[in-house]
Design an enzyme around this catalytic site. Structure first.
Site, PDB file in Angstrom:
ATOM      1  CE  LYS A   1       1.785   2.244  -2.123  1.00 47.20           C
ATOM      2  NZ  LYS A   1       2.111   2.334  -3.236  1.00 47.20           N
TER       3      LYS A   1
ATOM      4  CG  ASP B   1       6.910  -0.109  -4.465  1.00 46.08           C
ATOM      5  OD1 ASP B   1       7.886  -0.786  -3.944  1.00 46.08           O
ATOM      6  OD2 ASP B   1       5.844   0.007  -5.410  1.00 46.08           O
TER       7      ASP B   1
ATOM      8  CE  LYS C   1       8.125  -0.082  -7.910  1.00 51.98           C
ATOM      9  NZ  LYS C   1       6.807  -0.080  -8.952  1.00 51.98           N
TER      10      LYS C   1
ATOM     11  CG  ASP D   1       4.393   3.660  -3.715  1.00 55.09           C
ATOM     12  OD1 ASP D   1       3.753   4.409  -4.221  1.00 55.09           O
ATOM     13  OD2 ASP D   1       5.217   2.589  -3.397  1.00 55.09           O
TER      14      ASP D   1
ATOM     15  CG  ASP E   1       6.002  -2.835  -7.655  1.00 54.29           C
ATOM     16  OD1 ASP E   1       6.267  -2.265  -6.664  1.00 54.29           O
ATOM     17  OD2 ASP E   1       6.328  -2.725  -8.679  1.00 54.29           O
TER      18      ASP E   1
ATOM     19  CD  GLU F   1       4.422  -1.646  -2.403  1.00 49.09           C
ATOM     20  OE1 GLU F   1       4.270  -0.538  -2.378  1.00 49.09           O
ATOM     21  OE2 GLU F   1       4.489  -1.555  -3.194  1.00 49.09           O
TER      22      GLU F   1
ATOM     23  NE  ARG G   1      -2.957  -3.845  -4.321  1.00 53.81           N
ATOM     24  CZ  ARG G   1      -2.747  -3.549  -5.724  1.00 53.81           C
ATOM     25  NH1 ARG G   1      -3.782  -4.793  -6.913  1.00 53.81           N
ATOM     26  NH2 ARG G   1      -2.500  -3.110  -7.001  1.00 53.81           N
TER      27      ARG G   1
END
Length: 460
Positions: A228, A233, A240, A251, A310, A312, A314
């Site tokens: 990933k 993010d 967030k 992230d 949030d 995202e 996956r």
């Protein structure tokens, strides 16, 4: 920086590693002047304590490193590194005191005391150099140390200097170093080549989203690593809170970890065919950002209802996993800083992983302890499959209710891995406070255990 052992030297100091309960027995075999010096200096063998013992001419002739008690060592990943960090500058060779089954990882921990993230400000890493003991695999330990340094550097770099452009550059640099190929699909080409969810997540950012692919090796089993690469993010339109954004530069820790593992594999010339896939995006907020309630169609053809922008990671992994499965791999491993639920379950220090392959799970569990890279198996719990099926679409990217968040994310990803032999890691990739051999900041989690286990998993 390059982390390596010191070359043999006639001027190196012999280092005795002494556990606290063993100090009295060790002293009995020493000359009177050594016994007196140790007593006068207050050396007790406490963990991390060090002492230089002078020779007849008054210059240092011997070094001692405290190894504490068994209980104290159990609480530290690299207990010898506690002493290595405070030893005076010089070159040392271990004479005794480190158990044979711990020697490799203690040497790795020592090398990591030389790591410092000094891109933005001067740092002071440890200066004590170590000559590799005869019984350790020097090349392997140096490969692990430099892979860990790469992972830490990537995670530590803020998003201002580690966006999709820079993550691509890091992958290209690594590929060039080991004569691998590196290809990139970027921007609207993602739509043209059927990576719609990678595009949707990253389209609102200034730097376009992309899929980075690296290939190395021409024979042996096929291993595909998927990492990933969400370089920052914000949470998307499900923005967030400020406090929750504080560590979102990490992230892309999954990408950093797979690049670290790839570096080890290539440096050690493992007999396999390596493929690395990194969906690199920034989950930004703009007028064209994907929205809660949107339904996206994935590369695999499955539709996904967006109930939280949030969740995202996956989504971008799903398109990459679908591509991985198309290559008929022998093993696919995904790594991601995916869910806070995993941290609630096992805390920041354990790397939870999922697999249906009991043989691979057993091999990984056996490898984790000698690699000083703890992992913990989590279940692909079939009854939770219904939680990711919203009815309006094939899948829900963020099931409501708050239960089993890490498991449902893993189940979501498994839908895209197809029939491939598959392992997924839901990692934290961050050291919250300094520990011996582990500076505060970015951290590798899982790659050393995987490196150790791969020979058994893939029958290398």
């Amino acid at each position: 920086m390059t982390l390596s052992f010191a070359p043999p030297s006639d001027h190196s100091l012999p280092l005795y590693v002494i556990a606290k309960p063993d100090l009295e027995a060790w002293l009995k075999d020493q000359p009177d002047h050594v016994q007196s010096w140790v007593a006068a200096s207050g050396f007790t063998g406490a963990l991390g304590q060090t002492l230089l013992v002078p020779g007849a001419d008054g210059t240092p002739a011997t070094a001692l490193a405290g190894y504490g008690t068994e209980g104290q060592r159990a609480r530290k990943r690299f207990p010898l590194a506690a002493a290595a960090e405070v030893l005076p500058q010089g070159t040392y060779r271990i004479v005794s005191g480190v158990p044979a089954d711990q020697l490799d990882m203690e040497c790795f921990g020592w090398l990591m005391t030389g790591y410092a993230f000094d891109r933005y400000a001067a740092q002071s890493p440890a200066k004590a150099a170590l000559i590799a003991p005869e019984r350790v695999d020097t090349a392997r330990i140096e490969a692990m140390a430099n892979a860990e340094a790469l992972t830490r550097d990537l995670v530590n770099t803020p998003a201002s200097d580690m966006g999709p452009d820079q993550l691509q550059s890091a992958a290209e640099t690594l590929a060039h170093e080991f004569d691998a190929t590196c290809d990139v699909i970027s921007g609207d080409a993602l739509i043209e080549q059927d990576f719609p969810m990678i595009h949707a997540v990253g389209r609102a950012a200034e730097q376009p989203p992309r899929l980075i692919e690296m290939n190395w090796g021409s024979s042996g089993p096929k291993l595909t690593l998927v990492g990933k690469g969400v370089c920052f993010d914000t949470g998307g339109l499900n923005l967030k809170p400020g406090a929750s954004m504080g560590l979102m530069k990490k992230d892309m820790g999954g990408a950093a970890n797979v690049l670290g593992l790839a570096r080890m594999i290539m440096a050690l010339a493992l007999p396999l065919q390596l493929r690395v896939l990194i969906p690199a995006v920034e989950n930004a907020v703009a007028g064209n950002a994907f929205r809660p309630g949107d339904i996206l169609t994935s590369r695999k053809g499955l539709t996904v209802e967006i109930n939280n922008t949030d969740a995202e990671g996956r989504l971008v992994l799903a398109d990459a996993l679908a591509l991985a499965d198309e290559g008929d791999p022998d093993l696919v491993i995904s790594m991601a800083t995916l869910t806070g639920a995993a941290r609630v379950a096992v805390g920041p220090d354990l790397a939870p992983f999922y697999t249906d392959d009991d043989h691979a799970a057993d091999a990984l569990a056996r490898a984790a302890h000698p690699a000083a890279d703890p992992v913990w198996r989590m279940p692909f719990h079939e009854p939770y499959e219904a939680m990711i099926e919203p009815g309006i679409a094939d899948l829900d990217n963020a099931p409501s209710g708050g239960f089993a968040g890490s498991i449902t994310a893993a189940l979501f990803l498994r839908r895209f891995a197809g029939e491939s032999r598959y392992m997924h890691f839901d990692i934290y990739s961050w050291q919250r406070s300094k520990e011996p051999g582990r500076s505060k900041g970015g951290l590798g989690q899982g790659p050393r255990a995987l490196l150790t286990a791969l020979s058994e998993i893939l029958d290398l």
